[in-house]
Motif scaffolding. Sequence first.
Motif, PDB file in Angstrom:
ATOM      1  N   SER A  40      24.382  15.632   7.280  1.00 64.09           N
ATOM      2  CA  SER A  40      23.647  16.997   7.128  1.00 64.09           C
ATOM      3  C   SER A  40      22.223  17.170   6.639  1.00 64.09           C
ATOM      4  CB  SER A  40      24.492  17.947   6.592  1.00 64.09           C
ATOM      5  OG  SER A  40      24.317  17.631   5.145  1.00 64.09           O
ATOM      6  N   LYS A  41      21.799  15.998   6.079  1.00 60.95           N
ATOM      7  CA  LYS A  41      20.355  16.060   5.382  1.00 60.95           C
ATOM      8  C   LYS A  41      19.446  15.557   6.547  1.00 60.95           C
ATOM      9  CE  LYS A  41      19.850  16.306   0.444  1.00 60.95           C
ATOM     10  NZ  LYS A  41      19.008  15.898  -0.475  1.00 60.95           N
ATOM     11  N   ASN A  42      20.023  14.812   7.691  1.00 63.38           N
ATOM     12  CA  ASN A  42      19.657  14.600   9.070  1.00 63.38           C
ATOM     13  C   ASN A  42      18.462  13.249   8.422  1.00 63.38           C
ATOM     14  OD1 ASN A  42      19.327  14.575  11.581  1.00 63.38           O
ATOM     15  ND2 ASN A  42      17.966  16.238  11.763  1.00 63.38           N
ATOM     16  N   PRO A  43      18.918  12.336   8.009  1.00 65.52           N
ATOM     17  CA  PRO A  43      17.863  11.333   7.709  1.00 65.52           C
ATOM     18  C   PRO A  43      16.949  10.466   8.551  1.00 65.52           C
ATOM     19  CG  PRO A  43      20.043  10.473   6.972  1.00 65.52           C
ATOM     20  CD  PRO A  43      20.289  11.870   7.479  1.00 65.52           C
ATOM     21  N   CYS A  44      15.869  10.159   8.358  1.00 66.44           N
ATOM     22  CA  CYS A  44      15.284   9.409   9.510  1.00 66.44           C
ATOM     23  C   CYS A  44      15.918   8.113   9.532  1.00 66.44           C
ATOM     24  CB  CYS A  44      13.713   9.008   9.007  1.00 66.44           C
ATOM     25  SG  CYS A  44      12.634  10.047   9.812  1.00 66.44           S
ATOM     26  N   PHE A  45      16.109   7.453   8.372  1.00 68.05           N
ATOM     27  CA  PHE A  45      16.699   5.918   8.648  1.00 68.05           C
ATOM     28  C   PHE A  45      18.260   5.917   8.275  1.00 68.05           C
ATOM     29  CE2 PHE A  45      12.449   5.644   7.451  1.00 68.05           C
ATOM     30  CZ  PHE A  45      12.004   4.294   7.589  1.00 68.05           C
ATOM     31  N   THR A  46      18.933   5.132   9.052  1.00 64.23           N
ATOM     32  CA  THR A  46      20.437   4.992   9.014  1.00 64.23           C
ATOM     33  C   THR A  46      20.751   4.739   7.593  1.00 64.23           C
ATOM     34  OG1 THR A  46      20.549   2.970   9.834  1.00 64.23           O
ATOM     35  CG2 THR A  46      20.481   4.428  11.574  1.00 64.23           C
ATOM     36  N   ILE A  47      21.948   4.812   7.291  1.00 60.99           N
ATOM     37  CA  ILE A  47      22.271   4.373   6.031  1.00 60.99           C
ATOM     38  C   ILE A  47      22.278   2.993   5.822  1.00 60.99           C
ATOM     39  CG2 ILE A  47      24.983   4.325   6.741  1.00 60.99           C
ATOM     40  CD1 ILE A  47      23.630   5.388   3.395  1.00 60.99           C
ATOM     41  N   GLU A  48      22.829   2.145   6.872  1.00 67.45           N
ATOM     42  CA  GLU A  48      22.584   0.839   7.002  1.00 67.45           C
ATOM     43  C   GLU A  48      20.999   0.279   6.529  1.00 67.45           C
ATOM     44  OE1 GLU A  48      24.168   2.294   9.239  1.00 67.45           O
ATOM     45  OE2 GLU A  48      26.176   1.928   8.650  1.00 67.45           O
ATOM     46  N   GLU A  49      20.112   0.986   7.223  1.00 64.09           N
ATOM     47  CA  GLU A  49      18.550   0.773   7.212  1.00 64.09           C
ATOM     48  C   GLU A  49      18.214   1.141   5.575  1.00 64.09           C
ATOM     49  OE1 GLU A  49      16.884   1.422  11.431  1.00 64.09           O
ATOM     50  OE2 GLU A  49      17.181   3.135  10.223  1.00 64.09           O
ATOM     51  N   ARG A  50      18.692   2.276   5.090  1.00 67.08           N
ATOM     52  CA  ARG A  50      18.154   2.433   3.599  1.00 67.08           C
ATOM     53  C   ARG A  50      18.932   1.642   2.832  1.00 67.08           C
ATOM     54  NH1 ARG A  50      20.467   8.153   3.008  1.00 67.08           N
ATOM     55  NH2 ARG A  50      21.347   8.075   5.311  1.00 67.08           N
ATOM     56  N   ILE A  51      20.121   1.056   2.874  1.00 64.58           N
ATOM     57  CA  ILE A  51      20.658   0.047   1.923  1.00 64.58           C
ATOM     58  C   ILE A  51      19.910  -1.061   2.063  1.00 64.58           C
ATOM     59  CG2 ILE A  51      22.657  -1.193   1.538  1.00 64.58           C
ATOM     60  CD1 ILE A  51      24.304   1.217   2.129  1.00 64.58           C
ATOM     61  N   GLY A  52      19.586  -1.573   3.431  1.00 69.78           N
ATOM     62  CA  GLY A  52      18.887  -2.909   3.483  1.00 69.78           C
ATOM     63  C   GLY A  52      17.645  -2.967   2.764  1.00 69.78           C
ATOM     64  N   LEU A  53      16.793  -1.815   2.890  1.00 75.42           N
ATOM     65  CA  LEU A  53      15.538  -1.656   2.411  1.00 75.42           C
ATOM     66  C   LEU A  53      15.478  -1.772   0.881  1.00 75.42           C
ATOM     67  CD1 LEU A  53      13.917   1.039   4.412  1.00 75.42           C
ATOM     68  CD2 LEU A  53      13.282  -1.559   4.842  1.00 75.42           C
ATOM     69  N   LEU A  54      16.469  -1.144   0.333  1.00 73.94           N
ATOM     70  CA  LEU A  54      16.741  -1.188  -1.139  1.00 73.94           C
ATOM     71  C   LEU A  54      17.119  -2.507  -1.778  1.00 73.94           C
ATOM     72  CD1 LEU A  54      18.467   2.310  -1.852  1.00 73.94           C
ATOM     73  CD2 LEU A  54      16.621   1.575  -3.009  1.00 73.94           C
ATOM     74  N   LYS A  55      17.988  -3.258  -0.841  1.00 72.65           N
ATOM     75  CA  LYS A  55      18.505  -4.280  -1.273  1.00 72.65           C
ATOM     76  C   LYS A  55      17.262  -5.413  -1.324  1.00 72.65           C
ATOM     77  CE  LYS A  55      23.402  -4.537  -0.551  1.00 72.65           C
ATOM     78  NZ  LYS A  55      24.705  -4.752   0.466  1.00 72.65           N
ATOM     79  N   GLU A  56      16.413  -5.187  -0.491  1.00 73.05           N
ATOM     80  CA  GLU A  56      15.260  -6.095  -0.359  1.00 73.05           C
ATOM     81  C   GLU A  56      14.539  -6.126  -1.359  1.00 73.05           C
ATOM     82  OE1 GLU A  56      14.000  -6.118   3.874  1.00 73.05           O
ATOM     83  OE2 GLU A  56      12.508  -7.212   3.402  1.00 73.05           O
ATOM     84  N   THR A  57      14.109  -4.845  -1.866  1.00 67.20           N
ATOM     85  CA  THR A  57      13.121  -4.537  -2.967  1.00 67.20           C
ATOM     86  C   THR A  57      13.707  -4.306  -4.303  1.00 67.20           C
ATOM     87  OG1 THR A  57      13.722  -2.157  -2.843  1.00 67.20           O
ATOM     88  CG2 THR A  57      11.767  -2.692  -1.672  1.00 67.20           C
ATOM     89  N   THR A  58      14.934  -4.793  -4.306  1.00 71.63           N
ATOM     90  CA  THR A  58      15.610  -5.023  -5.747  1.00 71.63           C
ATOM     91  C   THR A  58      16.265  -6.440  -6.035  1.00 71.63           C
ATOM     92  OG1 THR A  58      17.742  -4.204  -4.976  1.00 71.63           O
ATOM     93  CG2 THR A  58      16.067  -2.523  -5.955  1.00 71.63           C
ATOM     94  N   THR A  59      15.942  -7.498  -5.253  1.00 71.09           N
ATOM     95  CA  THR A  59      16.482  -8.724  -5.443  1.00 71.09           C
ATOM     96  C   THR A  59      16.064  -9.233  -6.888  1.00 71.09           C
ATOM     97  OG1 THR A  59      14.657  -9.421  -4.154  1.00 71.09           O
ATOM     98  CG2 THR A  59      16.718  -9.430  -2.978  1.00 71.09           C
ATOM     99  N   HIS A  60      14.827  -8.708  -7.505  1.00 69.70           N
ATOM    100  CA  HIS A  60      14.620  -9.572  -8.625  1.00 69.70           C
ATOM    101  C   HIS A  60      15.334  -8.666  -9.880  1.00 69.70           C
ATOM    102  CE1 HIS A  60      12.370  -5.883  -7.839  1.00 69.70           C
ATOM    103  NE2 HIS A  60      11.595  -5.676  -9.120  1.00 69.70           N
ATOM    104  N   LEU A  61      15.940  -7.583  -9.464  1.00 69.72           N
ATOM    105  CA  LEU A  61      16.639  -6.976 -10.439  1.00 69.72           C
ATOM    106  C   LEU A  61      18.299  -7.285 -10.614  1.00 69.72           C
ATOM    107  CD1 LEU A  61      14.929  -3.510  -9.777  1.00 69.72           C
ATOM    108  CD2 LEU A  61      14.221  -5.152 -11.648  1.00 69.72           C
ATOM    109  N   LYS A  62      18.440  -8.118 -11.594  1.00 73.44           N
ATOM    110  CA  LYS A  62      19.869  -8.660 -11.435  1.00 73.44           C
ATOM    111  C   LYS A  62      20.914  -7.781 -11.799  1.00 73.44           C
ATOM    112  CE  LYS A  62      18.020 -12.600  -9.723  1.00 73.44           C
ATOM    113  NZ  LYS A  62      17.636 -12.347  -8.564  1.00 73.44           N
ATOM    114  N   ASN A  63      20.799  -6.787 -12.552  1.00 69.20           N
ATOM    115  CA  ASN A  63      21.718  -5.815 -13.195  1.00 69.20           C
ATOM    116  C   ASN A  63      21.728  -4.631 -12.287  1.00 69.20           C
ATOM    117  OD1 ASN A  63      19.223  -4.982 -14.063  1.00 69.20           O
ATOM    118  ND2 ASN A  63      19.861  -4.064 -16.017  1.00 69.20           N
ATOM    119  N   VAL A  64      21.048  -4.634 -10.845  1.00 72.24           N
ATOM    120  CA  VAL A  64      21.115  -3.622  -9.993  1.00 72.24           C
ATOM    121  C   VAL A  64      21.933  -3.968  -8.888  1.00 72.24           C
ATOM    122  CG1 VAL A  64      19.444  -2.074  -8.540  1.00 72.24           C
ATOM    123  CG2 VAL A  64      18.945  -2.651 -10.763  1.00 72.24           C
TER     124      VAL A  64
END
Length: 160
Positions: A40-64
């Motif tokens: 209902s928030k009508n996001p531009c990026f799919t849930i898979e894309e948003r998760i993928g981008l976050l995973k890529e940017t948090t690889t250095h944070l071992k407790n995230v």
Amino acid sequence: MKTVICPGSFDPVTKGHMDIIERASRLFDKVVVAVLNNSSKNPCFTIEERIGLLKETTTHLKNVEIETFDGLLVDFAKIKGASAVVKGLRAVTDFEYEFQMSMINKKLCPEVETIFLNTSQEYMYLSSSVVKQIAAAGGDISLFVPEEIRDKIVDRLLNM
Ligand code: PNS
């Protein structure tokens, strides 16, 4: 073991989000980044894309860890055994909405606290909406999103 939740739409993740996630990861034992899966928030990026981008940017944070949720945030917090929700506060404009949310969440689930972190000064103005507008118009978003995901965001928004 103190676990906290950093919730949001992350459509897409920005340097402002990363500032809050990184600071939370230094303060607590475990940070669960909870990506709202709500069409209902009508996001531009799919849930898979948003998760993928976050995973890529948090690889250095071992407790995230990155997870998705729908329904109530406090229910998800309970499932994860989290004692608090951590949110960034940019300016006074954020306050009213965030304050209301925190009060409602407190009523729904008194044992889950909300902790606000002031956004670092350089990201006070930043939002995912601004990033989308600039990228879609062919502008440079290097200052606003982590470098490793910049081209993916640009490609996606120019090909919508
Ligand atoms: O990045 P956003 O869009 O500001 O994030 C908002 C979010 C995901 C934190 C908020 O919409 C949320 O918590 N949604 C889940 C539903 C819920 O629990 N609402 C609070 C009670 S009405």
